[in-house]
Enzyme design. Structure first.
Site, short mmCIF file in Angstrom:
data_model
loop_
_atom_site.label_atom_id
_atom_site.label_comp_id
_atom_site.label_asym_id
_atom_site.label_seq_id
_atom_site.Cartn_x
_atom_site.Cartn_y
_atom_site.Cartn_z
CE1 TYR A 171 40.40 43.46 39.29
CE2 TYR A 171 38.50 44.63 38.44
CZ TYR A 171 39.20 44.10 39.51
OH TYR A 171 38.70 44.21 40.77
CE LYS A 175 38.73 40.73 40.85
NZ LYS A 175 39.06 39.97 42.09
#
Length: 302
Positions: A171, A175
């Site tokens: 993640y 991001k």
């Protein structure tokens, strides 16, 4: 409905629940016509349902706004193109793209499966790229035809991507990639009247409810700092024509606090004017590190 986005046309991805839902509702309150995209998947990306998107469309219409549902998989290149086309065909154009869709598959690095890596990178990183690619092509064509639009893109990064987060290698990588994409897209697309910014929102949603379990209730004065809706007024302003001088920025939002993030910049340096010897590097690099700023700690680090 009237507001700072009156007459503007928007797409919000992942808008059936959580932060995206609040974005779609706020943009509609401010006068935008909204394509409400949501695949209707679970928090970890499983399954599909058209229910969440249609529920948000119904709420917007009850407010007197205009909206249509869209169930595209935003990481599917052709479906993303069709989503952009839906906005153009239904409402006459496109002015705003809010990339928000995503899900979690949290694991420590050494426990992460290849499938989990691929799934998270796909929905977050490609799921930002594909809609932006097709919207950008439309805005470039409009500009070349003499019909340049005051277009706005708001991407969704995260503190996990900016500072890092234990247990979220995949993640965080996605991001961080979105933050980098934002900078490049802003530089490339400014000539077509397009601004590109990103937010790093903080909110209690189904993806974060476990992490924020101790912050479920509002504070004594009634302000719920973890309410997903706290992020949406910033998105609405960035989507407005007034925000045309703001681009290439990443803005963290936490309750009533907004913060302009400062990413990678050149720090202390030393140039020998020749190739370094391997044995020389350690002393010089340690001196430069001592001169520079101390990095912020990774979230969850001891």
């Amino acid at each position: 409905m009237s507001g700072i986005l009156e007459g503007r046309i928007a797409i919000v991805t992942g808008a059936g629940r959580g932060i995206g839902r609040e974005h779609a509702l706020e943009l509609a309150r401010q006068g935008a016509k909204v394509i409400v995209n949501d695949l209707g998947a679970t928090a970890d990306g499983q399954g599909a349902s058209d229910g969440p998107a249609h529920e948000v469309v119904a709420l917007i219409r009850e407010m007197g706004g205009e909206a249509e549902a869209n169930g595209a998989d935003v990481a599917d290149f052709e479906q993303a193109e069709a989503m952009v086309r839906q906005a153009i065909d239904s409402f006459g154009g496109l002015d705003i793209l809010v990339n928000n869709a995503g899900f979690l598959r949290d694991r420590m690095l050494v426990n992460t499966a290849e499938e989990e890596w691929d799934a998270v990178i796909r929905v977050h990183l490609k799921g930002h790229f594909a809609p932006l690619r097709h919207a950008g092509a439309y805005w470039r064509a409009e500009a070349k035809a003499g019909a340049q639009r005051a277009a706005r893109v708001i991407n969704t990064s995260s503190g996990a991507g900016l500072q890092g987060s234990i247990g979220q290698t995949t993640y965080s990588a996605a991001k961080a990639g979105i933050a980098g994409m934002t900078l490049v897209a802003a530089a490339e697309m400014g000539r077509y009247g397009v601004t590109v910014n990103a937010i790093a929102p903080v909110a209690r949603t189904r993806m974060t409810e476990a992490a924020f379990a101790d912050m479920m209730a509002p504070v004594d004065d009634g302000f719920d700092a973890m309410d997903p809706a706290n992020n949406s007024p910033v998105v609405a302003w960035l989507a407005s024509e007034e925000a045309g001088d703001v681009t290439g920025r990443v803005i963290e939002i936490e309750g009533g606090r907004i913060c302009v993030e400062q990413g990678w910049t050149h720090g202390p340096s030393r140039d020998l004017g020749r190739r370094w010897e391997s044995a020389e590097v350690g002393t010089a690099l340690r001196e430069l590190i001592a001169q520079g700023a101390v990095p912020e700690p990774v979230y969850g680090a001891g």
